[in-house]
Design an enzyme around this catalytic site. Structure first.
Site, PDB file in Angstrom:
ATOM      1  CB  SER A  89      -0.888  -0.002   1.243  1.00  0.00           C
ATOM      2  OG  SER A  89      -1.463   1.260   1.446  1.00  0.00           O
ATOM      3  CG  ASP A  90      -0.161   4.718  -2.353  1.00  0.00           C
ATOM      4  OD1 ASP A  90      -1.209   4.176  -1.964  1.00  0.00           O
ATOM      5  OD2 ASP A  90      -0.130   5.537  -3.274  1.00  0.00           O
ATOM      6  N   GLY A  91      -0.379   3.643   1.686  1.00  0.00           N
ATOM      7  CA  GLY A  91      -1.313   4.167   2.674  1.00  0.00           C
ATOM      8  C   GLY A  91      -1.092   5.643   2.943  1.00  0.00           C
ATOM      9  N   GLY A  92      -2.129   6.397   2.807  1.00  0.00           N
ATOM     10  CA  GLY A  92      -2.038   7.840   2.964  1.00  0.00           C
ATOM     11  C   GLY A  92      -1.817   8.554   1.647  1.00  0.00           C
ATOM     12  N   GLY A  93      -1.545   7.798   0.591  1.00  0.00           N
ATOM     13  CA  GLY A  93      -1.346   8.401  -0.728  1.00  0.00           C
ATOM     14  C   GLY A  93      -2.677   8.734  -1.391  1.00  0.00           C
TER      15      GLY A  93
END
Length: 139
Positions: A32-36
């Site tokens: 994930s690029d969690g926060g992207g």
């Protein structure tokens, strides 16, 4: 996350399809690029809004696969060792001397209850201990 109105599949469905096809397990990653930024599109394919990637979807995907009867030994590498190897992160994705001490603790329902990153607890007993730039203890 997959949209039920399209031909997309969820990460857990993709994992299952990959393994059912006999594709090499060490070539599959779930990350994930969690926060992207995560754009939302209308039926014509035009961007209509922006959302933010939700890193908790990684844990939810692992829980879904484990609760569907997949073994932790089969599932974990797609989240850990495989992305670390692909990105050439020698201290990530494994437990060992010199590694970064990234650990996840699962409960009996296969949900993440505790999360350690680089030797620091970020989640304990399901409660966040560390907060990002756009988070607060009350959010």
């Amino acid at each position: 996350p997959a949209d039920e109105n399209t031909d997309q599949m969820s990460a857990s469905e993709a994992w299952l399809a990959w393994h059912e096809a006999g594709a090499p397990a060490d070539r599959l990653t779930i990350s994930s690029d969690g926060g992207g930024c995560m754009p939302r599109f209308d039926e014509q394919g035009q961007a209509v809004s922006m959302d933010v990637g939700q890193p908790q979807l990684l844990a939810a995907t692992m829980t879904e696969l484990l609760n569907a009867g997949q073994s932790l030994e089969a599932v974990a590498p797609a989240f850990t060792t495989n992305p670390a190897n692909l990105l050439r992160l020698a201290n990530k994705g494994r437990i060992g001397i010199g590694a970064d001490a990234d650990l996840a603790v699962l409960d009996d329902s296969n949900r993440v209850t505790d999360l350690m990153i680089a030797g620091t607890w970020h989640v304990r007993d399901g409660k966040p201990m560390i907060f990002g730039t756009f988070e607060s203890p009350t959010s």
